[in-house]
Design a protein around this motif. Structure first.
Motif, PDB file in Angstrom:
ATOM      1  N   MET A   1       0.974  -1.139   0.059  1.00  0.00           N
ATOM      2  CA  MET A   1      -0.120  -0.171   0.065  1.00  0.00           C
ATOM      3  C   MET A   1       0.782   1.109   0.028  1.00  0.00           C
ATOM      4  O   MET A   1       0.433   2.333  -0.559  1.00  0.00           O
ATOM      5  CB  MET A   1      -0.816  -0.080   1.230  1.00  0.00           C
ATOM      6  CG  MET A   1      -1.936   0.760   1.363  1.00  0.00           C
ATOM      7  SD  MET A   1      -3.164   0.562  -0.137  1.00  0.00           S
ATOM      8  CE  MET A   1      -4.129   2.080  -0.140  1.00  0.00           C
ATOM      9  N   ASP A   2       2.095   1.307   0.631  1.00  0.00           N
ATOM     10  CA  ASP A   2       2.931   2.453   0.714  1.00  0.00           C
ATOM     11  C   ASP A   2       3.300   2.664  -0.733  1.00  0.00           C
ATOM     12  O   ASP A   2       3.595   4.097  -0.757  1.00  0.00           O
ATOM     13  CB  ASP A   2       4.209   2.009   1.695  1.00  0.00           C
ATOM     14  CG  ASP A   2       4.098   1.904   2.939  1.00  0.00           C
ATOM     15  OD1 ASP A   2       2.786   2.396   3.321  1.00  0.00           O
ATOM     16  OD2 ASP A   2       4.721   1.165   3.704  1.00  0.00           O
ATOM     17  N   ARG A   3       3.625   1.933  -1.613  1.00  0.00           N
ATOM     18  CA  ARG A   3       3.831   2.299  -2.931  1.00  0.00           C
ATOM     19  C   ARG A   3       2.930   2.954  -3.870  1.00  0.00           C
ATOM     20  O   ARG A   3       3.106   3.648  -4.728  1.00  0.00           O
ATOM     21  CB  ARG A   3       4.627   1.260  -3.743  1.00  0.00           C
ATOM     22  CG  ARG A   3       3.322   0.114  -4.031  1.00  0.00           C
ATOM     23  CD  ARG A   3       4.302  -1.032  -4.863  1.00  0.00           C
ATOM     24  NE  ARG A   3       3.519  -1.045  -6.107  1.00  0.00           N
ATOM     25  CZ  ARG A   3       3.702  -2.006  -7.030  1.00  0.00           C
ATOM     26  NH1 ARG A   3       4.566  -3.010  -6.655  1.00  0.00           N
ATOM     27  NH2 ARG A   3       2.918  -2.023  -8.037  1.00  0.00           N
ATOM     28  N   ILE A   4       1.689   2.820  -3.273  1.00  0.00           N
ATOM     29  CA  ILE A   4       0.454   3.525  -3.947  1.00  0.00           C
ATOM     30  C   ILE A   4       0.519   5.022  -3.501  1.00  0.00           C
ATOM     31  O   ILE A   4      -0.018   5.796  -4.403  1.00  0.00           O
ATOM     32  CB  ILE A   4      -0.747   2.944  -3.509  1.00  0.00           C
ATOM     33  CG1 ILE A   4      -0.839   1.471  -4.002  1.00  0.00           C
ATOM     34  CG2 ILE A   4      -1.898   3.424  -4.064  1.00  0.00           C
ATOM     35  CD1 ILE A   4      -0.647   1.166  -5.570  1.00  0.00           C
ATOM     36  N   GLU A  40      -8.929   6.439   0.893  1.00  0.00           N
ATOM     37  CA  GLU A  40      -9.724   5.377   1.585  1.00  0.00           C
ATOM     38  C   GLU A  40     -10.466   4.373   0.640  1.00  0.00           C
ATOM     39  O   GLU A  40     -10.606   3.249   1.124  1.00  0.00           O
ATOM     40  CB  GLU A  40     -10.847   6.399   2.115  1.00  0.00           C
ATOM     41  CG  GLU A  40     -11.779   5.879   3.148  1.00  0.00           C
ATOM     42  CD  GLU A  40     -11.006   5.112   4.428  1.00  0.00           C
ATOM     43  OE1 GLU A  40     -11.341   3.860   4.545  1.00  0.00           O
ATOM     44  OE2 GLU A  40     -10.062   5.645   4.874  1.00  0.00           O
ATOM     45  N   ALA A  41     -10.669   4.650  -0.457  1.00  0.00           N
ATOM     46  CA  ALA A  41     -11.286   3.623  -1.502  1.00  0.00           C
ATOM     47  C   ALA A  41     -10.214   2.553  -1.642  1.00  0.00           C
ATOM     48  O   ALA A  41     -10.496   1.426  -1.852  1.00  0.00           O
ATOM     49  CB  ALA A  41     -11.781   4.249  -2.438  1.00  0.00           C
ATOM     50  N   LEU A  42      -8.972   3.028  -2.128  1.00  0.00           N
ATOM     51  CA  LEU A  42      -8.013   2.097  -2.148  1.00  0.00           C
ATOM     52  C   LEU A  42      -7.606   1.123  -0.980  1.00  0.00           C
ATOM     53  O   LEU A  42      -7.349   0.032  -0.841  1.00  0.00           O
ATOM     54  CB  LEU A  42      -6.680   2.881  -2.701  1.00  0.00           C
ATOM     55  CG  LEU A  42      -6.631   3.488  -4.028  1.00  0.00           C
ATOM     56  CD1 LEU A  42      -5.553   4.371  -4.266  1.00  0.00           C
ATOM     57  CD2 LEU A  42      -7.164   2.627  -5.160  1.00  0.00           C
ATOM     58  N   ARG A  43      -7.738   1.879   0.206  1.00  0.00           N
ATOM     59  CA  ARG A  43      -7.313   1.059   1.330  1.00  0.00           C
ATOM     60  C   ARG A  43      -8.415  -0.112   1.478  1.00  0.00           C
ATOM     61  O   ARG A  43      -8.246  -1.213   1.758  1.00  0.00           O
ATOM     62  CB  ARG A  43      -7.584   1.740   2.641  1.00  0.00           C
ATOM     63  CG  ARG A  43      -6.038   2.610   2.935  1.00  0.00           C
ATOM     64  CD  ARG A  43      -6.112   3.205   4.167  1.00  0.00           C
ATOM     65  NE  ARG A  43      -5.082   4.185   4.184  1.00  0.00           N
ATOM     66  CZ  ARG A  43      -5.137   5.850   3.995  1.00  0.00           C
ATOM     67  NH1 ARG A  43      -6.568   6.031   3.615  1.00  0.00           N
ATOM     68  NH2 ARG A  43      -4.143   6.075   3.954  1.00  0.00           N
ATOM     69  N   LEU A  52      -1.122  -4.442  -6.043  1.00  0.00           N
ATOM     70  CA  LEU A  52      -0.396  -4.594  -6.989  1.00  0.00           C
ATOM     71  C   LEU A  52      -0.924  -3.629  -8.144  1.00  0.00           C
ATOM     72  O   LEU A  52      -2.035  -3.059  -8.304  1.00  0.00           O
ATOM     73  CB  LEU A  52      -0.122  -6.068  -7.716  1.00  0.00           C
ATOM     74  CG  LEU A  52       0.602  -6.854  -6.778  1.00  0.00           C
ATOM     75  CD1 LEU A  52       0.539  -8.101  -7.443  1.00  0.00           C
ATOM     76  CD2 LEU A  52       1.675  -6.536  -6.254  1.00  0.00           C
ATOM     77  N   GLY A  53      -0.087  -3.446  -9.300  1.00  0.00           N
ATOM     78  CA  GLY A  53      -0.712  -2.877 -10.383  1.00  0.00           C
ATOM     79  C   GLY A  53      -1.026  -1.182 -10.290  1.00  0.00           C
ATOM     80  O   GLY A  53      -0.823  -0.665  -9.591  1.00  0.00           O
ATOM     81  N   TYR A  54      -1.515  -0.888 -11.397  1.00  0.00           N
ATOM     82  CA  TYR A  54      -1.781   0.710 -11.250  1.00  0.00           C
ATOM     83  C   TYR A  54      -3.199   0.989 -10.512  1.00  0.00           C
ATOM     84  O   TYR A  54      -4.233   0.470 -10.876  1.00  0.00           O
ATOM     85  CB  TYR A  54      -2.556   1.019 -12.795  1.00  0.00           C
ATOM     86  CG  TYR A  54      -2.923   2.298 -12.819  1.00  0.00           C
ATOM     87  CD1 TYR A  54      -4.357   2.741 -13.036  1.00  0.00           C
ATOM     88  CD2 TYR A  54      -2.118   3.530 -12.968  1.00  0.00           C
ATOM     89  CE1 TYR A  54      -4.684   3.808 -13.117  1.00  0.00           C
ATOM     90  CE2 TYR A  54      -2.583   4.804 -12.938  1.00  0.00           C
ATOM     91  CZ  TYR A  54      -4.000   4.786 -13.060  1.00  0.00           C
ATOM     92  OH  TYR A  54      -4.473   6.234 -12.951  1.00  0.00           O
ATOM     93  N   LEU A  55      -3.133   1.797  -9.280  1.00  0.00           N
ATOM     94  CA  LEU A  55      -3.859   1.842  -8.108  1.00  0.00           C
ATOM     95  C   LEU A  55      -4.830   0.741  -7.919  1.00  0.00           C
ATOM     96  O   LEU A  55      -6.005   0.532  -8.027  1.00  0.00           O
ATOM     97  CB  LEU A  55      -4.716   2.790  -8.982  1.00  0.00           C
ATOM     98  CG  LEU A  55      -4.092   4.297  -8.995  1.00  0.00           C
ATOM     99  CD1 LEU A  55      -5.061   5.391  -9.242  1.00  0.00           C
ATOM    100  CD2 LEU A  55      -3.217   4.795  -7.866  1.00  0.00           C
ATOM    101  N   LEU A  56      -4.249  -0.619  -7.562  1.00  0.00           N
ATOM    102  CA  LEU A  56      -4.757  -1.768  -7.059  1.00  0.00           C
ATOM    103  C   LEU A  56      -5.445  -2.330  -8.109  1.00  0.00           C
ATOM    104  O   LEU A  56      -6.845  -2.617  -7.621  1.00  0.00           O
ATOM    105  CB  LEU A  56      -5.225  -1.301  -5.777  1.00  0.00           C
ATOM    106  CG  LEU A  56      -4.447  -0.629  -4.423  1.00  0.00           C
ATOM    107  CD1 LEU A  56      -5.454  -0.313  -3.426  1.00  0.00           C
ATOM    108  CD2 LEU A  56      -3.465  -1.742  -4.191  1.00  0.00           C
ATOM    109  N   GLN A 152     -11.138   1.715 -16.035  1.00  0.00           N
ATOM    110  CA  GLN A 152     -12.533   2.321 -15.609  1.00  0.00           C
ATOM    111  C   GLN A 152     -12.951   1.580 -14.140  1.00  0.00           C
ATOM    112  O   GLN A 152     -13.851   1.689 -13.653  1.00  0.00           O
ATOM    113  CB  GLN A 152     -13.666   2.082 -16.563  1.00  0.00           C
ATOM    114  CG  GLN A 152     -13.560   3.170 -17.454  1.00  0.00           C
ATOM    115  CD  GLN A 152     -12.154   2.961 -18.530  1.00  0.00           C
ATOM    116  OE1 GLN A 152     -12.088   1.678 -18.951  1.00  0.00           O
ATOM    117  NE2 GLN A 152     -11.626   3.940 -18.853  1.00  0.00           N
ATOM    118  N   GLY A 153     -11.894   0.782 -13.758  1.00  0.00           N
ATOM    119  CA  GLY A 153     -12.225  -0.125 -12.440  1.00  0.00           C
ATOM    120  C   GLY A 153     -13.213  -1.399 -12.647  1.00  0.00           C
ATOM    121  O   GLY A 153     -13.465  -1.776 -11.700  1.00  0.00           O
TER     122      GLY A 153
END
Length: 186
Positions: A1-4, A40-43, A52-56, A152-153
């Motif tokens: 998560m730190d690398r995000i 918060e959404a990423l957490r 991993l990857g582009y924004l999880l 687009q998620g």
């Protein structure tokens, strides 16, 4: 998560709003509020296994029974790669039968395999010439199937991942076209 965190901090207001929109979250407020909402959404996504990857955008999932279980690669040594043109990549092994990653879609004309940067750096020289590892094969320490979201998620495709000795995390073979099925040939 730190690398995000640096990735999120580098996003513009428009990009932050895009990340919020694709998650169905409010897009109003100052940049700091938008950033905090995205974080918060990423957490939350990270807690649900997206990593991993582009924004999880990648989530390792249990073997789905299609083809061969990627876990059969663990403990083997890679000496090189071959393929690409016929929608397959063959992982050449020094201590077992070579294994092929297969990519299939209804319209296979535009399929194109790729690798994440860490895997690419291990397999290719700076001139993009393929390296060979007959003298010092690379040990596979982890292997998995994962789901991958598009920009687009939306969950769009499955991919094959491996972790080689010395890598910090699993690296993935994927395809540029979404909505395809990728598996290890059985």
């Amino acid at each position: 998560m730190d690398r995000i965190i640096p990735q999120v901090d580098a996003l513009t207001v428009r990009m932050l709003q895009h990340e919020l929109r694709k998650r169905g979250l409010p897009v109003s407020g100052i940049k700091k509020d938008l950033r905090n909402r995205v974080m918060e959404a990423l957490r939350s996504e990270h807690a649900d296994g997206w990593t991993l990857g582009y924004l999880l955008n990648i989530k390792i999932v249990p073997f789905n029974g299609r083809g061969r279980d990627p876990q059969t690669l663990v403990g083997r040594h890679i000496t090189g790669l071959s393929g690409w043109d016929d929608n397959t990549v063959t992982i050449m092994l020094s201590d077992g039968e070579d294994q092929t990653i297969v990519c299939q879609a209804a319209d296979a004309d535009d399929l194109n395999f790729g690798m994440d940067q860490e895997l690419f750096d291990l397999f290719y020289t700076s001139s993009n010439d393929e390296r060979t590892y007959e003298k010092k094969p690379l040990l596979i320490t982890e292997a998995a199937i994962a789901l991958c979201k598009d920009r687009q998620g939306v969950v769009a495709t499955n991919i094959v991942g491996i972790k080689l000795a010395g890598m910090k995390e699993v690296g993935f073979f994927g395809v540029t076209k979404l909505g395809v099925d990728v598996w290890l040939a059985g």
